[in-house]
Motif scaffolding. Structure first.
Motif, PDB file in Angstrom:
ATOM      1  N   LEU A  48       0.752  -1.064   0.267  1.00 48.21           N
ATOM      2  CA  LEU A  48      -0.140   0.001  -0.157  1.00 48.21           C
ATOM      3  C   LEU A  48       0.955   1.101  -0.171  1.00 48.21           C
ATOM      4  CD1 LEU A  48      -2.600  -1.179   2.562  1.00 48.21           C
ATOM      5  CD2 LEU A  48      -2.841  -0.898   0.012  1.00 48.21           C
ATOM      6  N   LEU A  49       0.702   2.100  -1.009  1.00 46.34           N
ATOM      7  CA  LEU A  49       1.504   3.460  -0.954  1.00 46.34           C
ATOM      8  C   LEU A  49       0.882   4.748  -0.041  1.00 46.34           C
ATOM      9  CD1 LEU A  49       3.944   4.338  -2.572  1.00 46.34           C
ATOM     10  CD2 LEU A  49       2.390   4.955  -4.290  1.00 46.34           C
ATOM     11  N   GLY A  50       1.691   5.190   0.634  1.00 44.98           N
ATOM     12  CA  GLY A  50       1.268   6.137   1.501  1.00 44.98           C
ATOM     13  C   GLY A  50       2.102   7.548   0.924  1.00 44.98           C
ATOM     14  N   ARG A  51       1.566   8.572   1.421  1.00 48.73           N
ATOM     15  CA  ARG A  51       2.392   9.968   0.838  1.00 48.73           C
ATOM     16  C   ARG A  51       2.284  11.004   1.998  1.00 48.73           C
ATOM     17  NH1 ARG A  51      -0.637  12.061  -3.838  1.00 48.73           N
ATOM     18  NH2 ARG A  51       0.126  13.968  -3.169  1.00 48.73           N
ATOM     19  N   GLN A  52       3.283  11.759   2.154  1.00 48.37           N
ATOM     20  CA  GLN A  52       3.421  12.793   2.931  1.00 48.37           C
ATOM     21  C   GLN A  52       3.643  14.046   2.034  1.00 48.37           C
ATOM     22  OE1 GLN A  52       5.975  12.165   6.452  1.00 48.37           O
ATOM     23  NE2 GLN A  52       5.791   9.825   6.001  1.00 48.37           N
ATOM     24  N   SER A  53       2.708  15.024   2.496  1.00 44.13           N
ATOM     25  CA  SER A  53       2.929  16.243   1.821  1.00 44.13           C
ATOM     26  C   SER A  53       3.078  17.513   2.749  1.00 44.13           C
ATOM     27  CB  SER A  53       1.806  16.933   0.827  1.00 44.13           C
ATOM     28  OG  SER A  53       1.564  15.566  -0.282  1.00 44.13           O
ATOM     29  N   SER A  54       3.749  18.775   2.289  1.00 44.37           N
ATOM     30  CA  SER A  54       3.886  19.879   3.154  1.00 44.37           C
ATOM     31  C   SER A  54       3.624  21.116   2.226  1.00 44.37           C
ATOM     32  CB  SER A  54       5.332  19.940   3.523  1.00 44.37           C
ATOM     33  OG  SER A  54       5.613  21.156   4.189  1.00 44.37           O
ATOM     34  N   ASP A  55       2.532  21.867   2.296  1.00 49.55           N
ATOM     35  CA  ASP A  55       2.144  22.994   1.703  1.00 49.55           C
ATOM     36  C   ASP A  55       1.943  22.493   0.425  1.00 49.55           C
ATOM     37  OD1 ASP A  55       2.138  24.681   3.850  1.00 49.55           O
ATOM     38  OD2 ASP A  55       4.091  25.312   3.316  1.00 49.55           O
ATOM     39  N   GLY A  56       1.384  21.252  -0.030  1.00 47.18           N
ATOM     40  CA  GLY A  56       0.977  20.692  -1.316  1.00 47.18           C
ATOM     41  C   GLY A  56       2.323  20.228  -2.088  1.00 47.18           C
ATOM     42  N   PHE A  57       3.282  20.062  -1.542  1.00 47.46           N
ATOM     43  CA  PHE A  57       4.632  19.602  -2.072  1.00 47.46           C
ATOM     44  C   PHE A  57       4.778  18.041  -1.415  1.00 47.46           C
ATOM     45  CE2 PHE A  57       8.999  18.564  -2.346  1.00 47.46           C
ATOM     46  CZ  PHE A  57       9.350  18.901  -3.788  1.00 47.46           C
ATOM     47  N   LEU A  58       4.662  17.110  -2.280  1.00 45.69           N
ATOM     48  CA  LEU A  58       4.922  15.560  -2.015  1.00 45.69           C
ATOM     49  C   LEU A  58       6.262  15.474  -1.822  1.00 45.69           C
ATOM     50  CD1 LEU A  58       3.721  12.818  -1.836  1.00 45.69           C
ATOM     51  CD2 LEU A  58       4.041  12.685  -4.286  1.00 45.69           C
ATOM     52  N   HIS A  59       6.627  15.133  -0.437  1.00 46.26           N
ATOM     53  CA  HIS A  59       8.259  15.074  -0.175  1.00 46.26           C
ATOM     54  C   HIS A  59       8.396  13.667   0.204  1.00 46.26           C
ATOM     55  CE1 HIS A  59       7.467  15.232   4.212  1.00 46.26           C
ATOM     56  NE2 HIS A  59       6.480  15.983   4.000  1.00 46.26           N
ATOM     57  N   GLN A  76      10.351   3.891   3.166  1.00 41.64           N
ATOM     58  CA  GLN A  76      10.171   5.645   2.691  1.00 41.64           C
ATOM     59  C   GLN A  76      11.163   6.011   1.909  1.00 41.64           C
ATOM     60  OE1 GLN A  76      10.650   8.975   5.826  1.00 41.64           O
ATOM     61  NE2 GLN A  76       8.524   8.648   6.034  1.00 41.64           N
ATOM     62  N   THR A  77      10.588   6.628   1.082  1.00 42.46           N
ATOM     63  CA  THR A  77      11.572   7.439  -0.028  1.00 42.46           C
ATOM     64  C   THR A  77      11.321   8.729   0.165  1.00 42.46           C
ATOM     65  OG1 THR A  77      11.819   5.531  -1.426  1.00 42.46           O
ATOM     66  CG2 THR A  77      12.559   7.685  -2.307  1.00 42.46           C
ATOM     67  N   SER A  78      12.273   9.677   0.477  1.00 37.17           N
ATOM     68  CA  SER A  78      11.954  11.267   0.474  1.00 37.17           C
ATOM     69  C   SER A  78      12.842  12.019  -0.228  1.00 37.17           C
ATOM     70  CB  SER A  78      12.088  11.617   2.251  1.00 37.17           C
ATOM     71  OG  SER A  78      13.526  11.687   2.214  1.00 37.17           O
ATOM     72  N   ARG A  79      12.468  13.259  -0.337  1.00 35.18           N
ATOM     73  CA  ARG A  79      13.067  14.296  -1.285  1.00 35.18           C
ATOM     74  C   ARG A  79      13.208  15.389  -0.593  1.00 35.18           C
ATOM     75  NH1 ARG A  79       9.549  15.755  -6.389  1.00 35.18           N
ATOM     76  NH2 ARG A  79       7.534  16.263  -5.239  1.00 35.18           N
ATOM     77  N   PRO A  80      14.060  16.387  -0.674  1.00 35.68           N
ATOM     78  CA  PRO A  80      14.230  17.532  -0.074  1.00 35.68           C
ATOM     79  C   PRO A  80      12.993  18.622  -0.427  1.00 35.68           C
ATOM     80  CG  PRO A  80      15.938  17.433  -1.346  1.00 35.68           C
ATOM     81  CD  PRO A  80      15.186  16.021  -1.496  1.00 35.68           C
ATOM     82  N   LEU A  81      12.529  19.431   0.607  1.00 33.33           N
ATOM     83  CA  LEU A  81      11.426  20.438   0.305  1.00 33.33           C
ATOM     84  C   LEU A  81      12.316  21.267  -0.459  1.00 33.33           C
ATOM     85  CD1 LEU A  81       9.524  20.341   3.567  1.00 33.33           C
ATOM     86  CD2 LEU A  81       8.763  19.834   1.506  1.00 33.33           C
ATOM     87  N   PRO A  82      11.556  22.317  -1.367  1.00 33.01           N
ATOM     88  CA  PRO A  82      12.082  23.450  -1.728  1.00 33.01           C
ATOM     89  C   PRO A  82      12.523  24.513  -0.823  1.00 33.01           C
ATOM     90  CG  PRO A  82       9.703  22.881  -2.752  1.00 33.01           C
ATOM     91  CD  PRO A  82       9.898  22.077  -1.705  1.00 33.01           C
ATOM     92  N   GLU A  83      13.399  25.230  -1.084  1.00 30.23           N
ATOM     93  CA  GLU A  83      14.002  26.165  -0.002  1.00 30.23           C
ATOM     94  C   GLU A  83      12.897  27.220   0.407  1.00 30.23           C
ATOM     95  OE1 GLU A  83      16.870  26.618   1.188  1.00 30.23           O
ATOM     96  OE2 GLU A  83      17.638  24.610   0.228  1.00 30.23           O
ATOM     97  N   SER A  84      11.937  27.572  -0.173  1.00 32.79           N
ATOM     98  CA  SER A  84      10.847  28.377   0.138  1.00 32.79           C
ATOM     99  C   SER A  84      10.047  27.792   1.114  1.00 32.79           C
ATOM    100  CB  SER A  84       9.962  28.608  -0.927  1.00 32.79           C
ATOM    101  OG  SER A  84       9.224  27.638  -1.507  1.00 32.79           O
ATOM    102  N   HIS A  85      10.082  26.578   1.646  1.00 33.44           N
ATOM    103  CA  HIS A  85       9.271  26.161   2.616  1.00 33.44           C
ATOM    104  C   HIS A  85       9.988  26.256   3.906  1.00 33.44           C
ATOM    105  CE1 HIS A  85       6.385  23.169   0.738  1.00 33.44           C
ATOM    106  NE2 HIS A  85       7.140  23.676  -0.163  1.00 33.44           N
ATOM    107  N   ARG A  86       9.278  26.830   5.058  1.00 30.79           N
ATOM    108  CA  ARG A  86       9.994  27.159   6.231  1.00 30.79           C
ATOM    109  C   ARG A  86       9.889  25.850   7.252  1.00 30.79           C
ATOM    110  NH1 ARG A  86       6.286  32.077   7.811  1.00 30.79           N
ATOM    111  NH2 ARG A  86       4.715  30.634   7.407  1.00 30.79           N
ATOM    112  N   VAL A  87       8.764  24.969   7.070  1.00 30.75           N
ATOM    113  CA  VAL A  87       8.718  23.669   8.072  1.00 30.75           C
ATOM    114  C   VAL A  87       9.662  22.539   7.136  1.00 30.75           C
ATOM    115  CG1 VAL A  87       7.283  22.135   9.004  1.00 30.75           C
ATOM    116  CG2 VAL A  87       6.615  24.458   8.798  1.00 30.75           C
ATOM    117  N   ARG A  88      10.712  22.127   7.950  1.00 27.17           N
ATOM    118  CA  ARG A  88      11.398  21.264   7.328  1.00 27.17           C
ATOM    119  C   ARG A  88      11.304  19.648   8.301  1.00 27.17           C
ATOM    120  NH1 ARG A  88      12.935  23.119   2.894  1.00 27.17           N
ATOM    121  NH2 ARG A  88      13.800  24.883   2.784  1.00 27.17           N
ATOM    122  N   PRO A  89      10.102  18.862   7.626  1.00 28.92           N
ATOM    123  CA  PRO A  89       9.795  17.713   8.031  1.00 28.92           C
ATOM    124  C   PRO A  89      11.093  16.739   7.826  1.00 28.92           C
ATOM    125  CG  PRO A  89       8.344  17.951   6.198  1.00 28.92           C
ATOM    126  CD  PRO A  89       9.271  19.211   6.722  1.00 28.92           C
TER     127      PRO A  89
END
Length: 177
Positions: A48-59, A76-89
């Motif tokens: 089953l595939l799950g997803r985690q997003s921050s401000d609409g960006f799938l990370h 879990q495979t993750s990628r960095p958030l764009p620099e404009s995101h203040r919260v860094r999960p």
């Protein structure tokens, strides 16, 4: 292959024709990066595939491996958030171990991470045939470990009894889902 969803049982042989869009394929396409999966999942396990997003960006994409109603492993495979995101999960082996232990029913959801007492140890993860020794965290008979992957990282979590099967990973592109 048998799956359950909301009490209903359905069967699937997981052989999808190429080019057929599925929710998993659409999510993998949105992610836009290769996703780590088990090279050879044990017989009877399904994903089953799950997803985690921050401000609409799938990370993060989480591939959960299940046998019946039991959660057997997560990758879990993750990628960095764009620099404009203040919260860094950011997932760590310890945080993913805690989530896995709670989601698989090995601990109560009210348990605090400091109550887990994870033990650090060294494990081997193989990605596309390349073995790498990495630090892992172990608690309640389960292990979680992280490996750099592209600009992001991946975290594998599973019971120690299944570690050999889950420590051998390959990268899949969106079209493979």
């Amino acid at each position: 292959m048998q799956h359950t969803l909301g009490g209903a049982v359905f069967h699937s042989d997981d052989r999808r024709p190429p080019g057929i869009r599925t929710p998993d394929r659409e999510t993998a396409e949105e992610f836009g990066e290769p996703v780590a999966v088990l090279r050879d999942a044990p017989a009877g396990w399904f994903t089953l595939l799950g997803r985690q997003s921050s401000d609409g960006f799938l990370h993060c994409l989480d591939v959960g491996y299940h046998r019946g109603t039991d959660l057997m492993a997560t990758v879990q495979t993750s990628r960095p958030l764009p620099e404009s995101h203040r919260v860094r999960p950011f997932s760590t082996p310890e945080s993913e171990l805690w989530v896995f232990l709670a989601d698989s029913g090995r601990i109560d959801h009210g348990t605090f991470p400091e109550d887990l007492g994870p033990v650090r140890h060294e494990v081997v993860l193989r990605l596309d045939g390349v073995a790498t020794r990495v630090a892992g965290s172990r608690s309640h008979g389960c292990t979680s470990a992280s490996l750099p992957c592209g600009a992001g990282h991946l975290v594998v979590t599973a019971p120690d009894a299944h570690w050999e099967a889950v420590a051998d990973l390959v990268l899949r592109r969106a079209g493979d889902f």
